[in-house]
Write a protein that holds these residues in place. Sequence first.
Motif, short mmCIF file in Angstrom:
data_model
loop_
_atom_site.label_atom_id
_atom_site.label_comp_id
_atom_site.label_asym_id
_atom_site.label_seq_id
_atom_site.Cartn_x
_atom_site.Cartn_y
_atom_site.Cartn_z
N THR A 172 -21.94 9.61 13.23
CA THR A 172 -21.35 8.40 12.62
C THR A 172 -21.75 8.24 11.16
N VAL A 173 -22.63 9.09 10.65
CA VAL A 173 -23.17 8.90 9.29
C VAL A 173 -22.30 9.55 8.22
N THR A 174 -21.20 10.18 8.60
CA THR A 174 -20.38 10.90 7.63
C THR A 174 -19.71 9.96 6.63
N LYS A 175 -19.44 10.51 5.46
CA LYS A 175 -18.70 9.78 4.42
C LYS A 175 -17.28 10.34 4.34
N PRO A 176 -16.31 9.51 4.02
CA PRO A 176 -14.93 10.01 3.89
C PRO A 176 -14.84 11.10 2.81
N SER A 177 -14.08 12.14 3.10
CA SER A 177 -13.85 13.19 2.12
C SER A 177 -12.94 12.69 1.02
N LYS A 178 -12.85 13.46 -0.06
CA LYS A 178 -11.95 13.11 -1.17
C LYS A 178 -10.52 12.94 -0.65
N GLU A 179 -10.09 13.86 0.19
CA GLU A 179 -8.72 13.81 0.70
C GLU A 179 -8.49 12.60 1.59
N MET A 180 -9.49 12.26 2.40
CA MET A 180 -9.38 11.08 3.25
C MET A 180 -9.32 9.81 2.41
N LYS A 181 -10.15 9.74 1.38
CA LYS A 181 -10.14 8.56 0.51
C LYS A 181 -8.81 8.43 -0.22
N GLU A 182 -8.22 9.55 -0.61
CA GLU A 182 -6.90 9.49 -1.25
C GLU A 182 -5.85 8.94 -0.30
N ALA A 183 -5.92 9.37 0.97
CA ALA A 183 -4.98 8.85 1.97
C ALA A 183 -5.18 7.34 2.17
N MET A 184 -6.42 6.91 2.18
CA MET A 184 -6.72 5.48 2.32
C MET A 184 -6.19 4.69 1.12
N PHE A 185 -6.43 5.23 -0.06
CA PHE A 185 -6.03 4.54 -1.29
C PHE A 185 -4.51 4.36 -1.37
N MET A 186 -3.78 5.34 -0.83
CA MET A 186 -2.32 5.31 -0.93
C MET A 186 -1.65 4.61 0.26
N ALA A 187 -2.43 4.10 1.19
CA ALA A 187 -1.86 3.52 2.41
C ALA A 187 -0.99 2.30 2.12
N GLU A 188 0.11 2.24 2.84
CA GLU A 188 0.95 1.04 2.82
C GLU A 188 0.40 0.09 3.88
N VAL A 189 0.16 -1.16 3.51
CA VAL A 189 -0.51 -2.08 4.42
C VAL A 189 0.30 -3.36 4.63
N GLY A 190 -0.05 -4.06 5.70
CA GLY A 190 0.53 -5.36 6.00
C GLY A 190 -0.57 -6.22 6.60
N ASP A 191 -0.25 -6.95 7.63
CA ASP A 191 -1.24 -7.80 8.30
C ASP A 191 -1.22 -7.46 9.79
N ASP A 192 -2.29 -6.82 10.25
CA ASP A 192 -2.29 -6.32 11.63
C ASP A 192 -2.31 -7.44 12.66
N VAL A 193 -2.88 -8.58 12.34
CA VAL A 193 -2.86 -9.70 13.29
C VAL A 193 -1.43 -10.16 13.54
N PHE A 194 -0.61 -10.12 12.48
CA PHE A 194 0.80 -10.44 12.63
C PHE A 194 1.60 -9.25 13.18
N GLY A 195 0.92 -8.10 13.29
CA GLY A 195 1.58 -6.92 13.86
C GLY A 195 2.50 -6.19 12.91
N ASP A 196 2.29 -6.36 11.59
CA ASP A 196 3.24 -5.73 10.66
C ASP A 196 2.56 -4.82 9.63
N ASP A 197 1.38 -4.29 9.98
CA ASP A 197 0.77 -3.29 9.10
C ASP A 197 1.37 -1.93 9.48
N PRO A 198 2.18 -1.35 8.64
CA PRO A 198 2.90 -0.12 9.01
C PRO A 198 1.98 1.07 9.27
N THR A 199 0.85 1.14 8.58
CA THR A 199 -0.04 2.29 8.77
C THR A 199 -0.81 2.16 10.07
N VAL A 200 -1.19 0.94 10.43
CA VAL A 200 -1.82 0.73 11.74
C VAL A 200 -0.84 1.08 12.85
N LEU A 201 0.38 0.61 12.71
CA LEU A 201 1.41 0.91 13.72
C LEU A 201 1.64 2.42 13.83
#
Length: 350
Positions: A19-48
Amino acid sequence: MQRILPLSQAMFIDLRSDTVTKPSKEMKEAMFMAEVGDDVFGDDPTVLALEAKAAQMFGMEAALFCPSGTMTNQLAIRAHTWPGSEVICDKYSHIYLYEGGGVALNSFSSLKLLDGDRGRLNAQQVRDAINNPDDIHQPTTSLVSLENTMNKGGGCYYNLADIEQIKAVCDEKSLPLHLDGARLFNALVETNESTQTYGKLFDSISICLSKGLGCPVGSLLLGKKDFIKKARRSRKVMGGGWRQAGFLAAAGIYALENNINRLLEDHARAKQIGKILEGLPFVKSIYPIDTNIVIFELPETILASDFVARMKEQNIGCVVFGKHLVRFVTHLDFTDEHLSAFEKNIRKVN
């Protein structure tokens, strides 16, 4: 390709957990570019997208993205059980030892603890543990829970035929079967078994993204649509509703697409650690090394807590796993360079 860590990180050989790992450069780029919404409302497209990807991967109807594996396990147990019922599991199960008594607190249920083979149950044990539903003195058995790989068993994994036999007993007795699959992918890369096969055997599966797969946060609960709907409501009650969670879900998608097959590298380095330990005077015995977990026993004259402190002085992180037991866990931030430094430093411990 091995990851190059900054010198400040490379100096400390952290084998406390995967569990101690850090996100790789590529993983952080994917995170940075993520399209987001509100998961409680059920409309975060990346979570879906993550939930749909995981569900499809296992051939299950739906999935729920949660902050931790403890939460996904607890949500599953709460959805499968009712107050006063009983869950069958091994005495070394994570749901018993490492989830803060959550089965009692969250589900008002008790546990029947069995003594398996390094934490692995067999069908006869399960059959014998099911209570007579007509005996009002006993709690009613409501769920069977397995763990694969088995943390306290040194990362051992189930033979698929054993799971199939347990599933047959559960079907016969109309009992749901849950899998704590926090490190399931570690088992699958060793056995070459498919996620689809596991999806057919279990009524619910918890998989962790923040262990060997290298995500900063997150686990997934898989099951039927009605089951996940029930679990989603309980997640909200437990304070697990989150908003722009797509940034974290993007890491999960990246991990599922890129970090599964490389788990074999962690397993190979764990076996190398085992070979190093074999020649050291303070090692009494070593558990069989099947995946990425190494557990070894110290002589009775050495307390694990003292040994772990001495290891820290040599810039090696590990954890106490019993009065005389110590655990190492390999992961994607533990490279061949770290392995060489580990061998050099551990030989300085006395």
